[in-house]
Design a protein around this motif. Structure first.
Motif, short mmCIF file in Angstrom:
data_model
loop_
_atom_site.label_atom_id
_atom_site.label_comp_id
_atom_site.label_asym_id
_atom_site.label_seq_id
_atom_site.Cartn_x
_atom_site.Cartn_y
_atom_site.Cartn_z
N SER A 152 -15.76 6.46 17.96
CA SER A 152 -16.56 7.58 18.44
C SER A 152 -17.97 7.52 17.91
O SER A 152 -18.89 8.11 18.48
N ARG A 189 -20.18 11.83 17.19
CA ARG A 189 -19.34 12.42 18.22
C ARG A 189 -18.04 12.91 17.59
O ARG A 189 -16.98 12.28 17.70
N GLU A 224 -15.18 14.35 20.16
CA GLU A 224 -14.37 13.30 20.77
C GLU A 224 -13.27 12.86 19.82
O GLU A 224 -12.11 12.66 20.21
#
Length: 691
Positions: free
Chosen positions: A118, A125, A128
């Motif tokens: 990620s 992120r 995610e």
């Protein structure tokens, strides 16, 4: 343990309803008519209806399921700044202790690092990673998430629907609101540019935390690691700078601002733009001294190269040929000697003399111009035959000062196979030529070579135990000397032919300074999150290479030989940004990831990026180290319909989900009990009727 009551009718509900209605009407008629035992008949009807409905008492033995809480830990590069890593460790220890002590809640820890998939995208992120980490958790068992980060999260969901869970998200922010940092932002930069032209870029110097708009800032501009300009700019204002595209391929331009006192990091004081240098077509002048069998080999090869503009002249009518034909009646184009070798000589990237003999066409002053052209950065290739050994040799002109071999005056005429020398096996022009791996090489024979004595450069091919191809540098330019005119035998396929196109194309492009054909070079190549270090050398070994990461960390690597003259080593690149390699003599740069990673765009910690989604989820966002001491809020477990945040606490929802361990069922009107009730009701009714 859960108790329940359910019905399992013995007949369809409609039938039972019709029977009950009919029997009920008769029973109630008896009540209204004042008949003896009417109420007993009503009771019997009710008992019969209940028996047909078959009521069952059930008891379920259930085991409650734990709720799953996610602890998301941000270990991105910006989290290593300003003591945030220590703050994260302290917060993590306190959160683990508190959540583990809660009954009915299972802790699942999710850590996002620069190596995490990620983080390999542009930016941090975390959501995610959260989505992947709880992908196997049913929604009704998710208790919520606690995120420890600096607040610079680049995949914050727009709303709860995009978040995908109905549980509180709490963000605990490291860093302080008084942090300050300076960064460089490139507003415009061309992706492509013609070599030797100017590319115009615009940029700004921005100060965050403690704005200094209007302050003067010193800025350094580099191209491929070399300083090309120094500017004094105003912070916050757009500034333009012109950068020359120095070569074909990737030109890496860095714009670096002076550091700001007390700033978090100097990594983002530098912004990078990669500009692909595009060459205009290379201009080649081919001068054939006389028509011969191999003349069209050069012409066909150069004409087939889309990157080459070819100007070709063949001397068909030398000056000594006097046949009385008036000049104005000749159909041949006059050889523009002055225009080519004096006025426009520097417009050519390469001059090739193909079996050219010294005649009165070119005077000594023009050969002197050509020699000066080479020393100033031009390139000359002499593709010779017997002409190099006789009195008309180009060596007997002022061009001899740059030629790498002296002719002996002898020409060897015997069959031989051209061979790559030991040095040539490491030279990029001749390394790995198809057929050269066997002994003798798998290509056709040649039959003539001029005997020469090398005085400079490198002998990369031999023939008949004599130097055949010599490459040399002279001043800023380059010279090639091929002392056999039989390369055309390869082109014609004689005895199977040979790799003429590979050899001649590499040779001409090396002379024109193609970067990929440099015999001494250090290169860096990025493939995803892996860096490949390549050292091209004619030496017997490659020196160790020092690799510097974007954050300034260094390590030494030792390339391993992959093939003669080429040494390589691959290693992971955990950091996004500009990497630098040097072995003391050569330097190379490569950018891993996007030119200016979002991870370094703004590193001052902030509550704003994740504020909206945390509030929408019922969670909270707060700083935990504003005073320098880490203060983690209390973590409590709450019911699903209760508040999930308070002044000094955060809540995680307990799940109502459970797993069924066993079921006990007791039919009320089945077996002896049901039979006794019905018989009892009928007996009482008969007894009453009999009185």
């Amino acid at each position: 343990m859960t108790w329940g009551l359910e019905l399992q009718p013995l007949l369809p509900i409609l039938w039972i309803a019709l029977l009950a209605i009919a029997a009920g009407l008769l029973a109630f008629y008896g009540v209204f008519a004042g008949l003896r035992g009417a109420w007993l008949r009503v009771g019997a009807v009710v008992a019969l209806a209940l028996a047909l409905l078959n009521p069952i008492i059930s008891r379920e033995d259930r085991e409650p399921l734990t709720s799953v809480a996610a602890l998301v830990v941000d270990r991105s590069q910006s989290q290593a700044l300003g003591g945030r890593a220590t703050e994260t460790d302290q917060a993590l220890e306190a959160l683990r202790r508190q959540i583990s002590a809660l009954r009915g809640i299972e802790l699942r820890e999710i850590t996002v690092t620069p190596d995490d998939e990620s983080a390999s995208a542009d930016g941090t992120r975390l959501f995610e990673a959260l989505s992947r980490g709880i992908g196997d958790v049913p929604p009704d068992r998710f208790a919520g998430a606690v995120v420890v980060s600096d607040g610079r999260i680049h995949d914050v969901p727009r709303d709860m629907a995009q978040l995908g869970v109905a549980a509180p998200v709490h963000v605990l922010v490291t860093g302080r609101s008084t942090d300050r940092d300076r960064r460089v932002v490139i507003d415009t930069a061309p992706r492509f540019g013609l070599v030797n032209t100017q590319a115009v870029m615009s940029f700004r110097v921005l100060d965050a935390g403690t704005p200094t708009t209007g302050a003067r800032v010193s800025v350094t501009v580099r191209r491929d690691g070399e300083v090309i300009d120094t500017l004094d700019v105003t912070a916050g204002q757009t500034t333009e700078v012109s950068v020359e595209i120095a070569h074909g391929g990737v030109n890496i331009v860095e714009i670096e601002a002076a550091t700001l006192e007390g700033e978090l990091t100097a990594v983002n004081n530098r912004a990078v733009a990669t500009i692909e240098g595009i060459r205009e077509n290379l201009r080649v002048l081919l001068v054939s001294g006389e028509p011969h069998a191999g003349e069209r080999t050069w012409r066909n090869l150069l004409k087939s190269d889309a990157s080459v503009d070819l100007v070709h002249f063949t001397i068909l009518r030398p000056p000594e040929k006097q046949d009385g034909t008036p000049i104005n009646e000749l159909s041949l184009i006059a050889f523009p000697v002055r225009e080519l070798f004096q006025e426009k000589i520097r417009e050519f990237d390469l001059i090739i003399f193909d079996r050219y003999q010294r005649r009165t066409i070119l005077s000594s002053i023009y050969f002197d111009n050509i020699a000066r052209y080479v020393r100033d950065g031009g390139a000359v290739l002499v593709a010779a035959g017997p002409d190099y050994a006789d009195q008309g040799s180009l060596y007997r002109t002022p061009l001899s000062t740059v030629l790498p071999a002296t002719p002996s005056g002898q020409v060897v005429e015997e069959p031989f196979r051209a061979a790559v020398s030991e040095l040539g096996k490491r030279h990029p022009v001749t390394r790995g030529l198809p057929g050269s791996e066997s002994d003798p090489p798998r290509w056709s024979r040649w039959f003539r070579v001029a005997e020469v004595e090398p005085t400079a450069g490198s002998v990369v091919m031999t023939g008949a135990d004599k130097p055949l191809l010599i490459l040399a540098r002279e001043g800023e330019g380059r010279v090639g000397l091929l002392v056999s005119d039989h390369v055309w035998l390869w082109a014609r396929g004689y005895e199977g032919g040979g790799p003429h196109s590979q050899l001649l194309r590499r040779l001409s492009h090396w002379l024109m300074k193609e970067p990929d054909l440099e015999e001494e070079a250090l290169r860096l190549t990025a493939r995803g999150r892996t860096i490949e270090v390549e050292r091209q050398t004619l030496g017997d070994s490659a020196p160790p290479v020092t690799l510097t990461s974007p954050t300034g960390q260094t390590r030494q690597v030792n390339p391993l030989q992959q093939e003669p003259g080429r040494w390589r080593v691959s290693l992971p690149a955990p950091e996004l940004g500009l990497w630098k390699a040097t072995d003391g003599a050569y330097t190379a740069l490569v950018h891993v990831g996007p030119p200016n990673p979002r991870e370094w765009t703004d590193v001052v910690s902030s509550l704003e990026p994740a504020r909206a989604i945390t509030e929408a989820s019922g969670g909270s966002i707060r700083r935990i180290a504003e005073t320098g001491t880490v203060a983690v809020p209390r973590v409590l477990s709450v019911r699903s319909n209760a508040a999930t945040t308070g002044m000094d606490w955060i809540g995680l929802k307990l799940s109502d989900a459970s797993v069924l361990k066993g079921v006990d069922r007791l039919p009320l009107f089945a077996g002896l009990l049901g039979l006794a009730l019905l018989l009892g009701a009928l007996s009482v009714m008969w007894w009453r009727e009999g009185r």
